[in-house]
Scaffold this active site. Structure first.
Site, PDB file in Angstrom:
ATOM      1  N   LEU A 117      27.692  -1.220  -8.620  1.00  0.00           N
ATOM      2  CA  LEU A 117      28.649  -1.498  -7.566  1.00  0.00           C
ATOM      3  C   LEU A 117      30.023  -1.512  -8.228  1.00  0.00           C
ATOM      4  CD1 LEU A 117      26.996  -4.394  -5.489  1.00  0.00           C
ATOM      5  CD2 LEU A 117      27.089  -1.960  -4.940  1.00  0.00           C
ATOM      6  N   ASP A 118      31.010  -0.948  -7.549  1.00  0.00           N
ATOM      7  CA  ASP A 118      32.354  -0.931  -8.114  1.00  0.00           C
ATOM      8  C   ASP A 118      32.825  -2.349  -8.425  1.00  0.00           C
ATOM      9  OD1 ASP A 118      32.277   1.768  -7.644  1.00  0.00           O
ATOM     10  OD2 ASP A 118      33.497   1.685  -5.822  1.00  0.00           O
ATOM     11  N   LYS A 119      33.788  -2.449  -9.315  1.00  0.00           N
ATOM     12  CA  LYS A 119      34.301  -3.757  -9.728  1.00  0.00           C
ATOM     13  C   LYS A 119      34.788  -4.569  -8.528  1.00  0.00           C
ATOM     14  CE  LYS A 119      37.688  -5.820 -12.905  1.00  0.00           C
ATOM     15  NZ  LYS A 119      38.744  -5.529 -13.909  1.00  0.00           N
ATOM     16  N   THR A 123      33.699  -4.249  -5.418  1.00  0.00           N
ATOM     17  CA  THR A 123      32.693  -4.283  -4.354  1.00  0.00           C
ATOM     18  C   THR A 123      31.769  -5.477  -4.535  1.00  0.00           C
ATOM     19  OG1 THR A 123      32.732  -1.874  -4.126  1.00  0.00           O
ATOM     20  CG2 THR A 123      30.800  -3.007  -3.266  1.00  0.00           C
ATOM     21  N   HIS A 157      31.715   6.233  -6.167  1.00  0.00           N
ATOM     22  CA  HIS A 157      32.653   5.774  -5.122  1.00  0.00           C
ATOM     23  C   HIS A 157      32.353   6.435  -3.769  1.00  0.00           C
ATOM     24  CE1 HIS A 157      34.878   3.621  -8.061  1.00  0.00           C
ATOM     25  NE2 HIS A 157      35.594   4.617  -8.535  1.00  0.00           N
TER      26      HIS A 157
END
Length: 245
Positions: free
Chosen positions: A106-108, A110, A196
């Site tokens: 998961l993105d930083k 998110t 992303h």
């Protein structure tokens, strides 16, 4: 049944010290196996059947770990990082002993559901592009998301690198008028995991994701009782659903 294992390896793997520290503990008479004081730190035993006690604490054998984390913003989905705190840093020392890792990323910025395990086969299965495991997200989007976007996502949209996504299910949950325009609340289910991807899908239709969290992965759903940064072991039912889906 587990393979037989050396006593010092069992104790070390379960977080009771290094091999040398365990050897000292055995020499000092602080370890018993099935009620008998251990004399040899290299003795072989069945870790699932033997009753091992060190300093009055019973050793519970565990060789796999499956936990659900409600990932907060600001931490990275990695086992180690030289600049940022990782999701593994959120675990206790005892849970880090088995060297777990996040399943996917998961993105930083998110939030939401992240499975952490040391089961490489399960992780590979869940992340395999051939399996198309569904992942569901909730997001706040800057822009007026409409039925045209629902249809576009259902057909597949072209990302900035030319890749056309698989059909995705987009639901509009609400809208809010703000000074700088319309913001939409949505739920989106995708069946792949490009870099992303959710953000890029909305960019492809002229909109911007400003908040994102994952709420489901395959049959696993985020436990809403978990505060951000908290985690818990998977229940037997959750694990069975993942393994037998």
């Amino acid at each position: 049944m587990a393979k037989r294992m050396r006593l010092d390896k069992l104790l070390s793997n379960m977080g009771f010290g290094s091999r040398s520290e365990v050897k000292i503990a055995v020499k000092q008479g602080r370890v018993t196996v099935d009620g008998i004081r251990a004399k040899d730190s290299g003795m072989q035993l069945d870790p699932e059947q033997a009753e091992v006690i060190i300093d009055g604490e019973r050793v519970v054998f565990q060789d796999v770990i499956y936990v659900m984390l409600n990932k907060p913003q600001g931490v990275v989905s990695a086992t180690e990082d030289t600049r940022d705190r990782t999701v593994i840093d959120l675990l206790t020392d005892a849970d880090r002993v088995l060297k777990p890792f996040p399943v996917g990323r998961l993105d930083k910025d998110t939030e939401g559901l992240l499975l952490i395990t040391n089961d490489g086969a399960l992780a590979h299965d869940l992340l395999s592009p051939k399996k198309h495991v569904p992942k569901t997200y909730e997001a706040n989007v800057r822009g007026d998301v409409g039925e045209a976007d629902v249809h576009a996502f259902a057909e597949g949209v072209e990302l900035d690198d030319g890749y056309v996504t698989m059909p995705a299910q987009l639901r509009i949950d609400g809208k809010e008028e703000r000074e700088d325009g319309v913001y939409s609340r949505i739920t989106l289910t995708i069946h792949e995991g490009k870099f992303h991807q959710v953000k890029r899908m909305f960019e492809s239709v002229g909109k911007q994701v400003v908040y994102l969290r994952r709420v489901a992965m395959g049959p696993l759903r985020l436990d809403e009782s978990l505060a951000l940064g908290q985690y818990r072991p998977l229940t037997e039912e959750e694990l069975a659903a993942l393994l037998n889906r």
